[in-house]
Design an enzyme around this catalytic site. Structure first.
Site: not given
Ligand SMILES: *[C@@H]1O[C@H](CO)[C@@H](O)[C@H](O)[C@H]1NC(C)=O
Ligand SMILES: *[C@@H]1O[C@H](CO)[C@@H](O)[C@H](O)[C@H]1NC(C)=O
Ligand SMILES: *[C@@H]1O[C@H](CO)[C@@H](O)[C@H](O)[C@H]1NC(C)=O
Length: 383
Positions: A39, A346, A349
């Site tokens: 991610s 979040d 990240h």
């Protein structure tokens, strides 16, 4: 005229040589980027395959969810911008993609090693690095067949793009947390790090065998400073360092990085035509988190987008999480007021503001081995 140009260039070379020997070489002209990872560099792969990252992801820069787990751009987006290339389309995205200048094989939740648990059990993406390589390999071969048939000429890379491209990597973080999720001890996690790096190394060799030459490899970040790790795993007070990060997880990350660096040294010996840059993203991220206030950021351990808990992070109600109240759907885990002064987006990240700050530190080679700027990453130390 020609000799005049050569003289002028020669003068520039002499001046710059004094500053940094790399400048006697010309900049690289990367026509494409091929990215592999999780991610940290997913521009929409997981979203395309398994469902969109929900709003408010993307709110700051794209103003709509854009497949990224962030309010805006990621390091890979800033890399694309700096190299004068468009943002990378995810290989898995069948809509609106343009691969003329590269492709992104990263998906959120990816690991180097394929996991023996399903995504619904553990949350890790089935698109592990070996699968990303298979997809890349297929892309390389079939994109050229299709181009030769005369189709999609403006959507697929030219043949020589593959040897001239920059190959970027940011993966490993999830392999480390995967062991902890299986209740392994730090020693047990460390014990499989050589296996991770063996598999990582193989992928670099396969890409080299298919013509890849320039590699830009991010090490793994200080995962022990991230809410999703501190919230999920038991951390005792004695394990919290002076800045507030969980030491055992950072120790494992640093151990991984040490072995990654050794792996890179070994790869340089085995792949004589490869230019491999190792980028110490860990150091930059750790410095940012540990000196947040001094650098103009606030609350480094609070997720900007989230709901409840010590870190404004709840793994059962992550950023964008909804709830039905009186028959109406409302977003429960919302964004904070000013993401531009926050580091953590979040719980897992980084915000666009943090990514930009990190990018500005790494782009000039200050945290790289060899210490070449991004646009010299095709140059080898011995050249
Ligand atoms: C999954 O199981 C196989 C076979 O037992 C093993 O070789 C491999 O290391 C396991 N992978 C992980 C990530 O634990
Ligand atoms: C794909 O992107 C490139 C570079 O931005 C552009 O030149 C090309 O026209 C685009 N292809 C299509 C079909 O839009
Ligand atoms: C790990 O330990 C917890 C608490 O003892 C337990 O609930 C969980 O099932 C264990 N997970 C695995 C994968 O063994």
């Amino acid at each position: 005229m020609e000799s005049l140009t050569i003289h002028a260039i020669g003068l520039v070379i002499v001046v710059k040589l004094v500053l940094n020997p790399v400048f006697c070489l010309s900049k690289c002209d990367f026509p494409a980027i091929f990215n592999f990872g999780d991610s940290n560099s997913d521009t929409g792969g997981l979203s395309a395959a398994f469902g969109q990252a929900p709003p408010p992801n993307g709110e700051t820069f794209f103003h709509i969810p854009a497949g990224r787990f962030s309010d805006g751009r990621l390091l890979i987006d800033f890399i694309s911008e700096r190299l004068g290339l468009p943002y990378l389309s995810p290989y898995l995205d069948s809509m609106g993609s343009n691969f003329s200048h590269g492709a992104n094989f990263a998906t959120a939740g990816s690991t180097i090693r394929p996991q023996n648990t399903t995504m619904s059990q553990s949350g890790y993406s089935p698109i592990s690095l070996d699968v990303q390589f298979v997809q890349y390999s297929d892309f390389q071969r079939r994109s050229q067949i299709i181009r030769k048939q005369g189709f999609f000429q403006n959507l697929l890379p030219e043949e020589d793009s593959f040897s001239r491209a920059l190959y970027t990597f940011d993966i490993g973080q999830n392999d480390l947390t995967a062991g902890y999720k299986l209740n392994m001890s730090t020693e047990q996690v460390k014990a499989y790090v050589p296996d991770l790096l063996g598999q990582f190394s193989n992928i670099i060799k396969y890409i080299y065998a298919q013509g890849g030459r320039s590699f830009w490899i991010h090490n793994t970040g200080p995962v022990g400073c991230l809410p999703y790790v501190m919230d999920r795993f038991l951390v005792t007070a004695a394990q919290i360092d002076k800045y507030g990060c969980a030491s055992p997880f950072n120790d494992v990350a640093q151990y991984f990085n040490l072995r990654l660096k050794e792996t890179v040294v070994q790869l340089r010996k085995e792949l004589p035509l490869a230019a491999i840059t190792y980028v110490d993203v860990y150091a930059v991220k750790y410095y940012l988190i540990s000196h947040a206030n001094k650098l103009g950021f606030e609350d480094p351990f609070l997720a900007c987008c989230g709901h409840g808990g010590k870190y404004n992070y709840n793994r059962f109600n992550k950023c964008g999480g909804k709830k039905v109240v009186n028959g109406k759907e409302i977003i429960l885990a919302k964004s904070c007021r000013n993401p531009s002064v926050r580091i953590n987006w979040d719980g897992t990240h980084f915000t666009e503001a943090a990514n930009k700050w990190i990018f500005d530190r790494i782009v000039d080679g200050s945290f790289s081995d060899p210490p070449f700027p991004l646009n010299f990453a095709c140059r080898r130390m011995d050249h």
